[in-house]
Design an enzyme around this catalytic site. Structure first.
Site, PDB file in Angstrom:
ATOM      1  N   LYS A 100      -8.570  -5.532   5.880  1.00  0.00           N
ATOM      2  CA  LYS A 100      -8.046  -5.588   4.515  1.00  0.00           C
ATOM      3  C   LYS A 100      -8.361  -6.980   3.968  1.00  0.00           C
ATOM      4  O   LYS A 100      -7.795  -7.974   4.414  1.00  0.00           O
ATOM      5  CB  LYS A 100      -6.538  -5.347   4.491  1.00  0.00           C
ATOM      6  N   GLY A 161       5.451  -8.688  -2.690  1.00  0.00           N
ATOM      7  CA  GLY A 161       6.811  -9.057  -2.286  1.00  0.00           C
ATOM      8  C   GLY A 161       7.817  -9.107  -3.414  1.00  0.00           C
ATOM      9  O   GLY A 161       8.988  -9.413  -3.187  1.00  0.00           O
ATOM     10  N   GLY A 188       4.043  -4.499  -4.579  1.00  0.00           N
ATOM     11  CA  GLY A 188       4.909  -4.297  -5.730  1.00  0.00           C
ATOM     12  C   GLY A 188       6.039  -3.303  -5.523  1.00  0.00           C
ATOM     13  O   GLY A 188       7.034  -3.332  -6.239  1.00  0.00           O
ATOM     14  N   ASN A 209       5.219  -3.584   2.711  1.00  0.00           N
ATOM     15  CA  ASN A 209       5.779  -4.325   3.832  1.00  0.00           C
ATOM     16  C   ASN A 209       7.210  -4.757   3.509  1.00  0.00           C
ATOM     17  O   ASN A 209       8.181  -4.282   4.069  1.00  0.00           O
ATOM     18  CB  ASN A 209       4.886  -5.531   4.143  1.00  0.00           C
TER      19      ASN A 209
END
Lengths: 259, 66
Positions: A100, A161, A188, A209
């Site tokens: 990624k 975040g 988001g 996450n």
């Protein structure tokens, strides 16, 4: 349910999860198992080196034989650092070249630096890396990344975040309309309805996450996100009704006893 | 001799190999990478690759991230 195809491999889950910010590695492992995710992101960092104790390692908890490990280039602010990080990631994962790519612009917003991202992607693709790329919500940039050979585009829905949810619905929609590679919203999502919304827009998946790891109850949120992604995807495929200005009765007019 | 290991100065034996260095610091990991002066040393070379004075060594692995 049709499967998500990434780099020729098919996945049942359209939820991708990160491994950061959990209380400990046991919680990381449990939450990821509950989420049903099969693709799991990791960061690449220097090891803590001590003479005495052997500190636990993430990949002893998240076994690369059980999950597709997706190393990120988080923390890189230029193409050179991102390219170096990807090569290190491939060495760590014994030659796996799925990564990624994220090349950041500034610390305040963690927005992608598009120029450096494009530069890094071009170089890495020459070296046979399979790039899933964190990008802005600009469909022209997403298309350019696809054209140079990225295998998935990963636009943000709001800052990393932030938990602000989907702040750019129509931009994401335009990316989805134009893309011929999987579109996975990366960043988001704050709660389950955000994940559903992403899928209802027709995205192929969603990566998160913080929303899980920093929830009061990460395991319960992992389960909620799993359901949200599944139901959002089903709702997209089912096809929502058009929005109307005014009411349309659900019950028949004929035979109404209320004259 | 002196080397820089993960940004810290360390004193190690002359011409120490990567394998010996990992043993000294009790690092035994299946999933890791070693860089010397920003060049990756593949796992197959850990026995034969010997460090020199002032080499900059990075021992890197995967950690939690999003």
């Amino acid at each position: 349910m049709s499967k998500l195809i990434i780099d020729g491999k098919s996945y049942n889950s359209r939820l991708l999860v990160g491994t950061g910010k959990y209380k400990d590695l046991s919680e990381t492992k449990e939450a990821i198992a509950v989420s049903g995710a099969e693709i799991v992101t990791v960061a690449i960092r220097r090891m803590n080196i001590g003479q005495d104790k052997k500190s636990p390692n993430l990949l002893e908890y998240i076994d690369p034989n059980d999950y597709t490990i997706l190393p990120n280039t988080a923390g890189c602010y230029n193409a050179k650092d991102a390219i170096r990080t990807c090569h290190i990631a491939a060495e760590i994962l014994n030659g796996e070249k799925l990564v990624k790519l994220e090349v950041l612009g500034d610390e305040k917003t963690l927005y992608p630096n598009v120029t450096e991202t494009l530069k890094a992607a071009e170089e890495l693709i020459k070296d046979d890396f399979k790039i899933m790329v964190y990008t802005t919500d600009d469909h022209l940039v997403a298309k350019e990344l696809e054209n140079i050979g990225c295998i998935s585009v990963m636009p943000l829905a709001s800052p990393i975040g932030s938990g602000l949810g989907i702040q750019n619905e129509y931009n994401i929609l335009t990316i989805v309309e134009n893309a011929n590679v999987p579109v996975i919203v990366d960043a988001g999502v704050g709660t389950a309805s955000d994940a559903s919304k992403v899928m209802e827009l027709g995205c192929d998946g969603v990566l998160m996450n913080t929303a899980i790891a920093c929830a009061k109850n990460p395991l319960l949120m992992a389960e909620a996100m799993k359901k949200a992604v599944e139901s959002g995807y089903d709702a997209f495929r089912a096809g929502r009704i058009p929005k109307k200005m005014h009411a349309l009765a659900s019950s028949p007019k004929d035979g109404n006893i209320c004259d | 001799m002196n080397i820089i290991l993960n940004n810290d100065e360390q004193v190690v034996l002359e011409s120490i190999s990567i394998s010996e260095l990992l043993e000294k610091f009790k690092i035994d990991l299946e999933y890791m990478a070693v860089e010397v002066n920003q060049t990756i040393v593949p796992k197959s070379k850990y026995e034969s690759f010997r460090l020199k004075e002032n080499d900059k060594v990075e021992i890197i692995s995967a950690v939690g991230g999003g």
